[in-house]
Design a protein around this motif. Structure first.
Motif, short mmCIF file in Angstrom:
data_model
loop_
_atom_site.label_atom_id
_atom_site.label_comp_id
_atom_site.label_asym_id
_atom_site.label_seq_id
_atom_site.Cartn_x
_atom_site.Cartn_y
_atom_site.Cartn_z
N GLY A 198 0.81 -1.20 0.00
CA GLY A 198 0.00 0.00 0.00
C GLY A 198 0.85 1.26 0.00
O GLY A 198 2.03 1.25 0.38
N GLU A 212 -3.88 4.01 -1.07
CA GLU A 212 -4.27 3.12 -2.15
C GLU A 212 -3.47 1.83 -2.08
O GLU A 212 -2.42 1.77 -1.43
N ASP A 213 -3.99 0.80 -2.75
CA ASP A 213 -3.33 -0.50 -2.74
C ASP A 213 -2.11 -0.50 -3.67
O ASP A 213 -2.04 0.24 -4.65
N SER A 214 -1.15 -1.37 -3.32
CA SER A 214 0.01 -1.60 -4.17
C SER A 214 0.61 -2.95 -3.80
O SER A 214 0.36 -3.46 -2.70
N GLY A 242 -4.12 2.66 -7.46
CA GLY A 242 -4.46 1.35 -6.94
C GLY A 242 -4.35 0.23 -7.96
O GLY A 242 -4.60 -0.93 -7.61
#
Length: 470
Positions: A198, A212-214, A242
């Motif tokens: 993230g 955001e996602d990562s 994301g």
């Protein structure tokens, strides 16, 4: 590689030696003639030879390093700062007094800036002093990032201290964060990686935090306002907030370089090789701004640089290194240059070796891949004739002596030095950047004709970068 013979009388031997020494540093093809109109000697030295230079230092490798458009800066434990100038290939050394516990450093243009536990300092190497700004009380700095004229410091708690007109202002998220580091500026946002995957993003213009996602990667890098994450030896690119897609294979470094078995490339153009891969696994790999050469590699044993032959000053004994004592407490500093006493306790950036080889050997790097297990197969050099050898690599070393790596017909490696004795009354006379000169003294007896013995030298040349071979 090629081999040629050139015979002449013993009377010409001294003239030949002088001609070789006079042409040793030429970067273009130079032809010299002597009084005998039938004798012409050509010495070739290529100005387009590139390789890895291994710098020999008197202390541990640099703890931190940064490169700009014109300068590369290396920071060592104890406050020694070494600057490489890309304009002239020279080095300068500075002793930064009162500088301790440096946590991170970055470049503001070409100027080094540091963060300690309590301060942000900017070093002016021209005036040899520094200006400082106190970090907010209770702020625990982790990483410094300078983007154009904007300055931000990431804390171990995930807070951001951003430089404004009246000093640093701290911005904290409403939730607890566990930052990994890798602070970047993309558009209006300061972005850093979080433990477990993230990203955290902060826009200071509207004081807005976003998340955001990562992928949970090893390194977050940016290039041309695009984010990349390295996961082991796979690289992913951020296409939308994301959303991440596969980009390429290779080991990603924080400056945007990618290391693969084929060599070094940029993350924006992973297939375009800009430098050969070093023979060791670097912990840090970076280049001058815009990915121009030289390319620098650091590991636990030292630092190496990939550059053209002659573009980086490598012969740097301590008495030639500039050392200036600088105050990091805002006081004027006095500088000393040129004397051994002023530099002996700072850094001895000794000389370096320059390895040049091509892929004709059975080993990727014929020097570093040399195995002692095969030594039983080697014969004494004084019983091997030069015709049996194939040249596979050269090391130019001003201190330890230039070396040439050769192989015999079955691939057994040998190391030659200037002066090495070979069979048939021959010896290695000279080693250059792409050639080994061997002279064989042929003794001719003219006693039957009323004369004595005469020595007729014969020159052999083993060369790199040519088609064919022995």
């Amino acid at each position: 590689m090629s081999i040629f013979k050139l015979a002449r009388t013993a009377l010409l031997a001294a003239a030949v030696t002088l001609l070789f020494s006079g042409c040793g540093e030429s970067t273009d093809e130079a032809t010299g003639t002597i009084d005998d109109p039938g004798v012409s000697i050509t010495v070739v030295s290529s100005s387009d030879v590139y390789g890895w230079i291994e710098m020999t230092l008197s202390q541990a490798p640099p703890s931190m390093a940064e490169a700009g458009f014109d300068n590369t800066w290396l920071l060592f434990e104890g406050g020694t700062l070494l600057r490489f100038s890309g304009m002239d290939g020279k080095w300068s050394a500075y002793s930064l007094e009162d500088l301790s516990n440096v946590i991170d450093f970055d470049l503001s243009g070409e100027t080094p800036a540091f963060i300690t536990e309590s301060e942000y300092l900017v070093f002016n190497h021209s005036s040899c002093d520094a200006v400082s700004e106190a970090l907010p009380e209770g702020f625990s700095p982790m990483e410094l990032e300078i983007s154009n004229d904007d300055i931000a410091v990431l804390s171990t708690d995930g807070d951001l201290a951003i430089m404004e007109e009246d000093g640093f202002t701290v911005y904290a998220a409403s939730e607890e964060l566990n930052p990994c580091g890798d602070l970047h500026r993309i558009g209006p946002d300061w972005i850093f990686r979080l433990e477990g995957g993230g990203l955290a993003l902060f826009d200071p213009s509207v004081a807005l935090w976003q998340f955001e996602d990562s992928p949970e990667g090893d390194i977050l890098a940016s290039s041309d306002n695009i984010l990349f994450i390295g996961v082991n030896d796979t690289i992913y690119v951020r296409t939308l907030p994301g959303e991440w897609n596969y980009h390429s294979d290779g080991h990603l470094f924080d400056g945007g370089l990618v290391l693969t078995e084929n060599g070094i490339s940029t993350v924006m153009s992973p297939g375009e090789i800009i430098a050969e891969a070093p023979s060791f696994e670097p912990s840090r790999l970076f280049a001058m701004s815009s990915f121009q050469q030289p390319v620098w590699a650091i590991d636990d044993l030292g630092i190496a640089v990939y550059a053209g032959l002659g573009t980086v000053e490598t012969n740097l004994p301590y008495y030639e290194t500039q050392r200036v004592s600088c105050s990091m407490a805002g006081q004027s500093a006095s500088g000393m240059q040129g004397s051994a006493e002023s530099v002996n306790d700072i850094i001895q950036a000794g000389s370096a070796t320059f390895r040049i080889y091509e892929s004709v050997s059975i080993r990727p790097d014929p020097f570093t891949e040399f195995s002692t297990e095969g030594r039983d197969a080697r014969r004494n050099l004084d019983i091997i004739s030069v015709e049996e050898f194939r040249l596979v690599g050269i090391t130019l070393d001003p201190v330890g002596g230039d070396q040439a790596m050769v192989e015999d017909g079955i691939g057994v490696p040998y190391v030659l030095y200037e002066g090495t004795i070979l069979a048939n009354n021959s010896h290695v006379a000279e080693i250059t950047s792409n050639e080994v000169i061997v002279i064989q003294d042929v003794i001719v007896d003219y006693s039957a004709r009323g004369g004595g013995e005469t020595t007729i030298p014969t020159i052999y040349s083993l060369r790199l970068h040519e088609e064919g071979g022995l």
